[in-house]
Design a protein around this motif. Sequence first.
Motif, PDB file in Angstrom:
ATOM      1  N   GLY A   1      17.130  23.109  20.083  1.00  4.66           N
ATOM      2  CA  GLY A   1      16.895  23.234  21.518  1.00  4.66           C
ATOM      3  C   GLY A   1      15.778  22.369  22.069  1.00  4.66           C
ATOM      4  O   GLY A   1      15.301  22.589  23.184  1.00  4.66           O
ATOM      5  N   ILE A   2      15.339  21.377  21.296  1.00  5.63           N
ATOM      6  CA  ILE A   2      14.257  20.494  21.747  1.00  5.63           C
ATOM      7  C   ILE A   2      14.770  19.058  21.722  1.00  5.63           C
ATOM      8  O   ILE A   2      15.035  18.508  20.659  1.00  5.63           O
ATOM      9  CB  ILE A   2      13.012  20.619  20.853  1.00  5.63           C
ATOM     10  CG1 ILE A   2      12.499  22.053  20.861  1.00  5.63           C
ATOM     11  CG2 ILE A   2      11.926  19.649  21.304  1.00  5.63           C
ATOM     12  CD1 ILE A   2      11.414  22.329  19.841  1.00  5.63           C
ATOM     13  N   ALA A   3      14.910  18.460  22.907  1.00  6.10           N
ATOM     14  CA  ALA A   3      15.379  17.071  22.998  1.00  6.10           C
ATOM     15  C   ALA A   3      14.213  16.117  22.771  1.00  6.10           C
ATOM     16  O   ALA A   3      13.056  16.464  22.974  1.00  6.10           O
ATOM     17  CB  ALA A   3      15.996  16.816  24.370  1.00  6.10           C
ATOM     18  N   TRP A   4      14.540  14.902  22.378  1.00  5.49           N
ATOM     19  CA  TRP A   4      13.518  13.870  22.176  1.00  5.49           C
ATOM     20  C   TRP A   4      12.927  13.390  23.502  1.00  5.49           C
ATOM     21  O   TRP A   4      11.841  12.830  23.518  1.00  5.49           O
ATOM     22  CB  TRP A   4      14.096  12.676  21.440  1.00  5.49           C
ATOM     23  CG  TRP A   4      14.495  12.930  20.020  1.00  5.49           C
ATOM     24  CD1 TRP A   4      14.397  14.098  19.316  1.00  5.49           C
ATOM     25  CD2 TRP A   4      15.048  11.982  19.129  1.00  5.49           C
ATOM     26  NE1 TRP A   4      14.869  13.931  18.048  1.00  5.49           N
ATOM     27  CE2 TRP A   4      15.278  12.642  17.902  1.00  5.49           C
ATOM     28  CE3 TRP A   4      15.395  10.648  19.241  1.00  5.49           C
ATOM     29  CZ2 TRP A   4      15.822  11.994  16.799  1.00  5.49           C
ATOM     30  CZ3 TRP A   4      15.942  10.011  18.142  1.00  5.49           C
ATOM     31  CH2 TRP A   4      16.153  10.676  16.938  1.00  5.49           C
ATOM     32  N   GLY A   5      13.656  13.556  24.610  1.00  8.28           N
ATOM     33  CA  GLY A   5      13.158  13.113  25.911  1.00  8.28           C
ATOM     34  C   GLY A   5      13.103  11.595  26.035  1.00  8.28           C
ATOM     35  O   GLY A   5      12.214  11.053  26.699  1.00  8.28           O
ATOM     36  N   CYS A   6      14.054  10.913  25.411  1.00  5.50           N
ATOM     37  CA  CYS A   6      14.062   9.450  25.437  1.00  5.50           C
ATOM     38  C   CYS A   6      14.083   8.905  26.855  1.00  5.50           C
ATOM     39  O   CYS A   6      13.377   7.949  27.171  1.00  5.50           O
ATOM     40  CB  CYS A   6      15.269   8.903  24.678  1.00  5.50           C
ATOM     41  SG  CYS A   6      15.215   9.219  22.919  1.00  5.50           S
ATOM     42  N   ASP A   7      14.892   9.510  27.708  1.00  5.33           N
ATOM     43  CA  ASP A   7      15.038   9.002  29.067  1.00  5.33           C
ATOM     44  C   ASP A   7      13.734   9.059  29.847  1.00  5.33           C
ATOM     45  O   ASP A   7      13.288   8.055  30.412  1.00  5.33           O
ATOM     46  CB  ASP A   7      16.157   9.736  29.803  1.00  5.33           C
ATOM     47  CG  ASP A   7      16.068  11.248  29.683  1.00  5.33           C
ATOM     48  OD1 ASP A   7      15.279  11.779  28.865  1.00  5.33           O
ATOM     49  OD2 ASP A   7      16.820  11.928  30.410  1.00  5.33           O
ATOM     50  N   THR A   8      13.085  10.206  29.856  1.00  6.19           N
ATOM     51  CA  THR A   8      11.853  10.335  30.644  1.00  6.19           C
ATOM     52  C   THR A   8      10.705   9.525  30.038  1.00  6.19           C
ATOM     53  O   THR A   8       9.918   8.923  30.771  1.00  6.19           O
ATOM     54  CB  THR A   8      11.447  11.814  30.780  1.00  6.19           C
ATOM     55  OG1 THR A   8      11.357  12.399  29.472  1.00  6.19           O
ATOM     56  CG2 THR A   8      12.473  12.586  31.607  1.00  6.19           C
ATOM     57  N   THR A   9      10.623   9.498  28.729  1.00  9.15           N
ATOM     58  CA  THR A   9       9.557   8.729  28.074  1.00  9.15           C
ATOM     59  C   THR A   9       9.718   7.237  28.337  1.00  9.15           C
ATOM     60  O   THR A   9       8.753   6.552  28.715  1.00  9.15           O
ATOM     61  CB  THR A   9       9.546   9.001  26.556  1.00  9.15           C
ATOM     62  OG1 THR A   9       9.352  10.395  26.337  1.00  9.15           O
ATOM     63  CG2 THR A   9       8.456   8.214  25.862  1.00  9.15           C
ATOM     64  N   ILE A  10      10.925   6.729  28.147  1.00  4.08           N
ATOM     65  CA  ILE A  10      11.164   5.299  28.364  1.00  4.08           C
ATOM     66  C   ILE A  10      10.965   4.940  29.834  1.00  4.08           C
ATOM     67  O   ILE A  10      10.339   3.923  30.149  1.00  4.08           O
ATOM     68  CB  ILE A  10      12.555   4.895  27.838  1.00  4.08           C
ATOM     69  CG1 ILE A  10      12.542   4.940  26.310  1.00  4.08           C
ATOM     70  CG2 ILE A  10      12.951   3.505  28.345  1.00  4.08           C
ATOM     71  CD1 ILE A  10      13.896   4.755  25.667  1.00  4.08           C
ATOM     72  N   ASP A  11      11.502   5.774  30.741  1.00  5.04           N
ATOM     73  CA  ASP A  11      11.309   5.503  32.172  1.00  5.04           C
ATOM     74  C   ASP A  11       9.831   5.366  32.506  1.00  5.04           C
ATOM     75  O   ASP A  11       9.417   4.440  33.205  1.00  5.04           O
ATOM     76  CB  ASP A  11      11.933   6.604  33.026  1.00  5.04           C
ATOM     77  CG  ASP A  11      13.450   6.529  33.093  1.00  5.04           C
ATOM     78  OD1 ASP A  11      14.026   5.503  32.663  1.00  5.04           O
ATOM     79  OD2 ASP A  11      14.059   7.508  33.570  1.00  5.04           O
TER      80      ASP A  11
END
Length: 189
Positions: A13-23
């Motif tokens: 249930g824990i995503a890496w958050g690639c989208d928000t981190t890269i943005d």
Amino acid sequence: GQNLFNPATSFGGIAWGCDTTIDQLVVEGLMEEVMIIGVYNTPDRLDEYTYIYDPCYTTDFRGNCVGGGGKGDLYLDFLIETAVPYVVDKGYRMDIERNNLGIMGSSLGGLISCYAGWTRSSVYSISGCMSSSFWWDERNFNNDILVNYPKPELPSTFYLDSGDCCPEPFSDDRYQTEAVRNHMEELGY
């Protein structure tokens, strides 16, 4: 791909958050834009993410070896022959030159990513290998792939990491990762 963006599909249930981190990093000028092709694994994940059959990757309730895996080359063929061309054909701006392609994963996905970077360096110049399952098949990646396969084209970048939760054997593969890192450094990477 399940772990990249969405907590509802991510392991634990824990995503890496690639989208928000890269943005955030792109907006701050700390990195260039990248495209992530996040391919979901299937129920055949064990086969897809391992390049060699492991005759004893686990044991049954009686302590007997259970083997599996070994279809990773087919998975890597799928990525290059199907997934990447699909994205390009859909009109996305994507530079598919070697110096702009990388592969990354964790656990067995980290193992297949390191394997891809080492054995398919004409395709990938960057490999991210996180908490990689370097224990697979008696540490085959370190003991066979790094020893018996040609060294990758240069430049090639390998990012390796692992957690450090506990002593062996529950160490998030820290010790196997350190052994692979040391071996790669001896080979000039």
